[in-house]
Design an enzyme around this catalytic site. Structure first.
Site, PDB file in Angstrom:
ATOM      1  N   ASP A 186       0.851  -1.194   0.000  1.00 22.24           N
ATOM      2  CA  ASP A 186       0.000   0.000   0.000  1.00 22.24           C
ATOM      3  C   ASP A 186       0.888   1.245   0.000  1.00 22.24           C
ATOM      4  O   ASP A 186       2.108   1.150   0.127  1.00 22.24           O
ATOM      5  CB  ASP A 186      -0.953  -0.018   1.222  1.00 22.24           C
ATOM      6  CG  ASP A 186      -0.231   0.062   2.569  1.00 22.24           C
ATOM      7  OD1 ASP A 186      -0.442  -0.815   3.426  1.00 22.24           O
ATOM      8  OD2 ASP A 186       0.583   1.000   2.761  1.00 22.24           O
TER       9      ASP A 186
ATOM     10  N   HIS B 197       8.346  -5.903  -1.306  1.00 18.91           N
ATOM     11  CA  HIS B 197       7.393  -6.803  -1.980  1.00 18.91           C
ATOM     12  C   HIS B 197       6.650  -6.091  -3.112  1.00 18.91           C
ATOM     13  O   HIS B 197       5.646  -6.601  -3.600  1.00 18.91           O
ATOM     14  CB  HIS B 197       6.382  -7.367  -0.964  1.00 18.91           C
ATOM     15  CG  HIS B 197       6.980  -8.377  -0.034  1.00 18.91           C
ATOM     16  ND1 HIS B 197       6.333  -8.833   1.077  1.00 18.91           N
ATOM     17  CD2 HIS B 197       8.178  -9.018  -0.057  1.00 18.91           C
ATOM     18  CE1 HIS B 197       7.108  -9.716   1.706  1.00 18.91           C
ATOM     19  NE2 HIS B 197       8.229  -9.835   1.046  1.00 18.91           N
TER      20      HIS B 197
HETATM   21  N1  APR Z   1      -1.072  -3.015  15.367  1.00 13.98           N
HETATM   22  C1  APR Z   1       0.072  -3.759  15.358  1.00 13.98           C
HETATM   23  N2  APR Z   1       0.140  -5.017  14.847  1.00 13.98           N
HETATM   24  C2  APR Z   1      -0.993  -5.527  14.317  1.00 13.98           C
HETATM   25  C3  APR Z   1      -2.219  -4.824  14.290  1.00 13.98           C
HETATM   26  C4  APR Z   1      -2.228  -3.516  14.842  1.00 13.98           C
HETATM   27  N3  APR Z   1      -3.341  -2.766  14.866  1.00 13.98           N
HETATM   28  N4  APR Z   1      -3.162  -5.622  13.706  1.00 13.98           N
HETATM   29  C5  APR Z   1      -2.545  -6.779  13.381  1.00 13.98           C
HETATM   30  N5  APR Z   1      -1.248  -6.732  13.763  1.00 13.98           N
HETATM   31  C6  APR Z   1      -0.211  -7.767  13.603  1.00 13.98           C
HETATM   32  C7  APR Z   1      -0.725  -9.183  13.747  1.00 13.98           C
HETATM   33  O1  APR Z   1      -0.645  -9.582  15.105  1.00 13.98           O
HETATM   34  C8  APR Z   1       0.265  -9.964  12.878  1.00 13.98           C
HETATM   35  O2  APR Z   1       1.382 -10.390  13.639  1.00 13.98           O
HETATM   36  O3  APR Z   1       0.264  -7.657  12.281  1.00 13.98           O
HETATM   37  C9  APR Z   1       0.729  -8.940  11.839  1.00 13.98           C
HETATM   38  C10 APR Z   1       0.163  -9.192  10.457  1.00 13.98           C
HETATM   39  O4  APR Z   1       0.666 -10.436  10.006  1.00 13.98           O
HETATM   40  P1  APR Z   1       0.355 -10.918   8.514  1.00 13.98           P
HETATM   41  O5  APR Z   1      -1.104 -10.811   8.261  1.00 13.98           O
HETATM   42  O6  APR Z   1       1.040 -12.241   8.348  1.00 13.98           O
HETATM   43  O7  APR Z   1       1.053  -9.832   7.565  1.00 13.98           O
HETATM   44  P2  APR Z   1       2.595  -9.692   7.255  1.00 13.98           P
HETATM   45  O8  APR Z   1       3.427 -10.126   8.426  1.00 13.98           O
HETATM   46  O9  APR Z   1       2.807  -8.337   6.739  1.00 13.98           O
HETATM   47  O10 APR Z   1       2.802 -10.754   6.052  1.00 13.98           O
HETATM   48  C11 APR Z   1       4.079 -10.802   5.475  1.00 13.98           C
HETATM   49  O11 APR Z   1       3.250 -12.316   3.792  1.00 13.98           O
HETATM   50  O12 APR Z   1       1.572 -12.910   2.376  1.00 13.98           O
HETATM   51  C12 APR Z   1       2.791 -12.298   2.440  1.00 13.98           C
HETATM   52  O13 APR Z   1       3.581 -10.687   0.948  1.00 13.98           O
HETATM   53  C13 APR Z   1       2.691 -10.874   2.007  1.00 13.98           C
HETATM   54  O14 APR Z   1       3.940  -8.985   2.816  1.00 13.98           O
HETATM   55  C14 APR Z   1       3.144 -10.085   3.220  1.00 13.98           C
HETATM   56  C15 APR Z   1       3.946 -11.100   4.006  1.00 13.98           C
END
Ligand code: APR
Length: 233
Positions: A94, A109
């Site tokens: 984003d 990414h």
């Molecule tokens: N504040 C802080 N942390 C948060 C919040 C919030 N309001 N809401 C959710 N989280 C945390 C969750 O606890 C989780 O650990 O954000 C994390 C999101 O994890 P994912 O959904 O796995 O996303 P991400 O870690 O960015 O994924 C990594 O995986 O699918 C691929 O390319 C995609 O870039 C992505 C990568």
């Protein structure tokens, strides 16, 4: 915190969650709504380009309905006021870091607002749909794809990222589950290089045990408080 001079920050979907952008692995997240192999792999794109282009169109269009939150804005303040070296690496595609005021963001990414031409391999800023297979702005071939790093592809600028991690004295991970490599391994690289490591996440992540310190709570609260600490209040 004010003693640190070379900071590397890694952000994930959690920093954008409070802006209204779905994360991937929380309940109801993107990977519960869509199969990764269908919408986030080169094989999925070859099999059904329309499905993949529609998936990224939907996510690109959603950007117009969300705003950066206090965490994005605090990191932009850090970029402006911090006198040391700062590298902001995001796994997010984003544009909320930029809209929150950060000028230097490394999207390892890729980005929803960028198009990659598979013919001439140039990247173009992109705001609209790709479903109608528009011509590449450079070579005119109808071969644009989302400029997103799919599973099985190499994330961008890894050499620059590892160089910064080797040199950092503080590595901060914000809003990421630590589920996907190579980003999930950055904390170990930073520790091996002698850096201090801090996790700011809503709840314990897969890698929490690897950090010197983990703080749990919403990014919109934890990140501004941490930036205050680094800048000395
Ligand atoms: N504040 C802080 N942390 C948060 C919040 C919030 N309001 N809401 C959710 N989280 C945390 C969750 O606890 C989780 O650990 O954000 C994390 C999101 O994890 P994912 O959904 O796995 O996303 P991400 O870690 O960015 O994924 C990594 O995986 O699918 C691929 O390319 C995609 O870039 C992505 C990568």
């Amino acid at each position: 915190m004010a003693e640190f001079k070379r900071i590397v920050i890694l952000t994930g979907a959690g920093i954008s969650a409070e802006s209204g952008i779905d994360t991937f692995r929380s309940a109801g997240g993107l990977w519960e709504q869509h199969r990764v192999e269908d919408v986030a792999t080169p094989e999925g794109f070859a099999r059904d380009p329309g499905l993949v282009l529609g998936f990224y169109d939907m996510r690109r269009e959603a950007l117009a309905r969300v705003e950066p939150n206090a965490a994005h804005i605090a990191l932009a303040r850090l970029e402006r006021e911090f006198s040391g070296d700062l590298l902001l690496v995001t796994q997010n595609v984003d544009d909320l870091h930029e809209r929150g005021g950060s000028a230097r963001v490394l999207h390892m990414h890729g980005e929803l607002k960028s198009a990659l031409c598979t013919s001439c391999e140039t990247r173009s800023r992109w705001e609209r749909t790709m479903l109608d297979r528009p011509p590449c702005p450079v070579c005119r071939a109808p071969t644009l794809r989302p400029d997103i790093v799919w599973f099985g592809e190499m994330p961008y600028q890894m050499g620059r990222i590892y160089q910064a991690i080797e040199a950092c004295d503080l590595f901060v991970s914000i809003g990421t589950s630590g589920a996907v490599y190579p980003a999930a391994g950055f904390v170990q690289e930073a520790r091996a290089a002698g850096g201090r490591t801090l996790e700011l996440n809503l709840d314990p992540s897969d890698g929490s045990h690897l950090f010197h310190e983990s703080r749990h709570g919403p990014a919109s609260v934890l990140v501004p408080a941490w930036v205050d600490q680094v800048l000395g209040g």
